[in-house]
Scaffold this active site. Structure first.
Site, short mmCIF file in Angstrom:
data_model
loop_
_atom_site.label_atom_id
_atom_site.label_comp_id
_atom_site.label_asym_id
_atom_site.label_seq_id
_atom_site.Cartn_x
_atom_site.Cartn_y
_atom_site.Cartn_z
N LYS A 31 2.12 9.73 5.48
CA LYS A 31 1.70 9.30 4.21
C LYS A 31 0.93 7.79 4.51
O LYS A 31 2.10 7.07 5.30
CB LYS A 31 2.78 8.83 2.55
CG LYS A 31 1.73 8.17 2.35
CD LYS A 31 3.31 8.01 0.83
CE LYS A 31 4.20 6.56 0.80
NZ LYS A 31 3.15 5.83 0.32
N ASP A 58 -2.28 7.38 -0.01
CA ASP A 58 -1.69 6.60 -0.86
C ASP A 58 -2.46 5.85 -2.11
O ASP A 58 -1.51 4.86 -1.60
CB ASP A 58 -0.29 6.41 -0.87
CG ASP A 58 0.53 6.08 -1.75
OD1 ASP A 58 0.23 6.00 -3.44
OD2 ASP A 58 1.88 5.94 -1.82
N LYS A 60 -4.00 5.17 -4.69
CA LYS A 60 -3.31 5.46 -6.51
C LYS A 60 -4.51 5.05 -6.73
O LYS A 60 -4.85 3.95 -7.90
CB LYS A 60 -1.99 4.58 -6.59
CG LYS A 60 -1.15 4.82 -5.70
CD LYS A 60 0.28 3.77 -6.57
CE LYS A 60 1.45 4.27 -5.97
NZ LYS A 60 1.47 4.08 -4.57
N HIS A 62 -7.83 4.21 -10.18
CA HIS A 62 -7.76 3.56 -11.18
C HIS A 62 -8.75 2.60 -11.32
O HIS A 62 -8.71 1.06 -11.84
CB HIS A 62 -6.20 3.06 -11.63
CG HIS A 62 -6.07 2.77 -13.01
ND1 HIS A 62 -4.54 2.40 -14.13
CD2 HIS A 62 -6.77 2.94 -13.99
CE1 HIS A 62 -4.83 2.36 -15.19
NE2 HIS A 62 -6.21 2.89 -15.61
N ASP A 63 -9.87 3.56 -12.20
CA ASP A 63 -10.78 2.80 -13.19
C ASP A 63 -11.55 4.05 -13.38
O ASP A 63 -10.89 4.34 -14.30
CB ASP A 63 -12.16 2.90 -11.08
CG ASP A 63 -12.67 1.21 -11.34
OD1 ASP A 63 -13.29 1.84 -13.02
OD2 ASP A 63 -12.58 0.00 -10.40
N THR A 118 8.10 3.22 -10.65
CA THR A 118 9.56 3.85 -11.07
C THR A 118 9.95 1.62 -10.31
O THR A 118 10.92 1.38 -11.21
CB THR A 118 9.69 4.14 -9.51
OG1 THR A 118 9.43 3.55 -8.18
CG2 THR A 118 9.86 5.55 -9.57
N ARG A 180 17.87 9.14 0.15
CA ARG A 180 18.34 8.75 1.67
C ARG A 180 18.94 10.13 1.43
O ARG A 180 19.77 10.34 1.37
CB ARG A 180 19.18 7.35 1.05
CG ARG A 180 17.55 6.59 0.62
CD ARG A 180 17.13 5.80 1.91
NE ARG A 180 16.43 4.23 1.88
CZ ARG A 180 15.36 4.77 1.04
NH1 ARG A 180 15.17 5.93 1.95
NH2 ARG A 180 14.85 3.87 1.00
N GLN A 189 15.65 0.78 -2.78
CA GLN A 189 15.57 1.53 -3.86
C GLN A 189 16.97 1.71 -3.93
O GLN A 189 17.86 1.65 -3.77
CB GLN A 189 15.96 3.31 -3.00
CG GLN A 189 14.73 3.30 -2.14
CD GLN A 189 12.91 3.68 -2.37
OE1 GLN A 189 13.53 3.47 -4.40
NE2 GLN A 189 11.95 3.93 -1.79
N GLY A 209 10.44 6.81 4.36
CA GLY A 209 9.99 6.04 4.68
C GLY A 209 11.42 5.35 6.03
O GLY A 209 10.90 6.18 6.77
N ARG A 210 11.89 4.33 5.48
CA ARG A 210 12.39 3.48 6.38
C ARG A 210 13.71 4.56 6.77
O ARG A 210 13.52 3.95 8.21
CB ARG A 210 13.44 2.13 6.53
CG ARG A 210 12.07 1.72 5.58
CD ARG A 210 12.61 0.45 4.26
NE ARG A 210 12.63 1.08 2.82
CZ ARG A 210 12.44 0.38 2.49
NH1 ARG A 210 12.87 -0.99 2.00
NH2 ARG A 210 12.41 1.36 0.58
O1 C5P Z 1 11.25 3.58 2.99
P1 C5P Z 1 10.77 4.19 1.70
O2 C5P Z 1 11.88 6.47 2.35
O3 C5P Z 1 11.97 3.54 0.57
O4 C5P Z 1 9.62 4.83 1.04
C1 C5P Z 1 9.37 5.16 0.51
C2 C5P Z 1 8.03 5.25 0.02
O5 C5P Z 1 7.60 5.95 -1.51
C3 C5P Z 1 6.98 3.69 -0.26
O6 C5P Z 1 5.81 4.52 1.11
C4 C5P Z 1 7.07 3.75 -1.20
O7 C5P Z 1 6.01 2.11 -1.30
C5 C5P Z 1 6.69 4.81 -1.84
N1 C5P Z 1 7.23 5.09 -3.40
C6 C5P Z 1 8.50 4.44 -3.59
N2 C5P Z 1 8.90 5.27 -5.14
C7 C5P Z 1 7.85 5.68 -5.95
C8 C5P Z 1 5.80 5.58 -5.76
C9 C5P Z 1 6.43 5.44 -4.09
O8 C5P Z 1 9.42 4.59 -3.52
N3 C5P Z 1 7.90 5.57 -7.73
#
Ligand code: C5P
Length: 231
Positions: A31, A58, A60, A62-63, A118, A180, A189, A209-210
């Protein structure tokens, strides 16, 4: 087909490519978000595609429908695999996005919608945005709008995957962040789910991500996510 998408939240091309260089055998689905895209542009998208990865861009959108249609045409030519819009842009805007994405040969990237972010609480949604419904009801209505516009699915929490599929059909995709490993750090989160639980709840794609990018051994972390989610 279930898959794990790695959120490449890096500030520049160098860090992104150094991360990808660690993967010798797998070609994970990635992503790319606003930070990397606005910083490194189409060049990083092309380089990652050249290396053989799938990309969820990603941004997003919106227009107004006409602007989104034309912007999607440009993204479609980039040969990415998944893109998204805000469902708040309306059914007309989502239809226009799909039209713009569809190439002359009828193929197109997957198109999914963001329902409510979220980061938006029910209280903020009601007080600032003057949406007088509950947040769950709003998410389902926006998901239904996305399905009506012919989109492929929505981004949502794994915890919402079941109700989204109930409302929009089992083939309507759920792309779910907030994942996670059991016992790992949750970072910022709030409501997290393990890859195995996301699988049980019916997610089609988990976005991590992380837990992968900041792991001591990112390749092993990715493999663990795939083992737990895809099986
Ligand atoms: O590092 P982590 O696993 O928290 O990354 C989650 C990814 O998903 C990030 O790029 C974050 O911006 C994206 N995201 C999110 N929650 C959402 C929409 C997108 O965590 N509702």
């Amino acid at each position: 087909m279930k898959d794990v998408i790695i959120a490449c939240d890096f500030p520049n091309a160098e860090e992104t490519l150094a991360f990808l260089d660690k993967f010798k055998e797998e070609k994970p689905f990635l992503k790319i978000g606003m930070e990397l895209y606005y910083g490194a542009g189409n060049e990083i998208v092309k380089e990652i595609k050249r290396r053989g990865h799938k990309i969820f861009l990603d941004l997003k959108l919106h227009d107004i429908p006409n602007t989104v249609r034309k912007a999607m045409k440009v993204l479609s030519a980039l040969d990415v695999d998944m893109v998204n819009v805000h469902a708040a842009g309306t059914v007309d805007m989502m239809r226009a996005a799909k039209e713009g994405l569809t190439r002359a040969d009828g193929t197109r990237p997957l198109l999914i919608a963001v329902t409510q972010l979220t980061s938006t609480s029910e209280e903020t949604m009601q007080k600032e945005l003057l949406i007088n419904a509950g947040i769950g009801e709003t998410i389902i209505k926006y998901a239904r709008n996305a399905a009506e516009a012919g989109l492929d699915g929505v981004v949502c929490s794994p915890l919402e995957a079941g109700i989204v599929k109930e409302a929009c059909g089992k083939d309507f995709l759920t792309v779910t962040p907030g994942v996670r490993f059991a016992g790992g750090s949750v970072d910022d989160q709030k409501r997290v789910t393990t890859p195995g639980r996301a699988r049980e709840l019916g997610s089609d794609y988990i976005v991590m991500g992380r837990p992968i990018t900041a792991a001591e051994d990112p390749v092993e972390a990715f493999r663990r996510a795939v083992r737990e989610f895809v099986g």
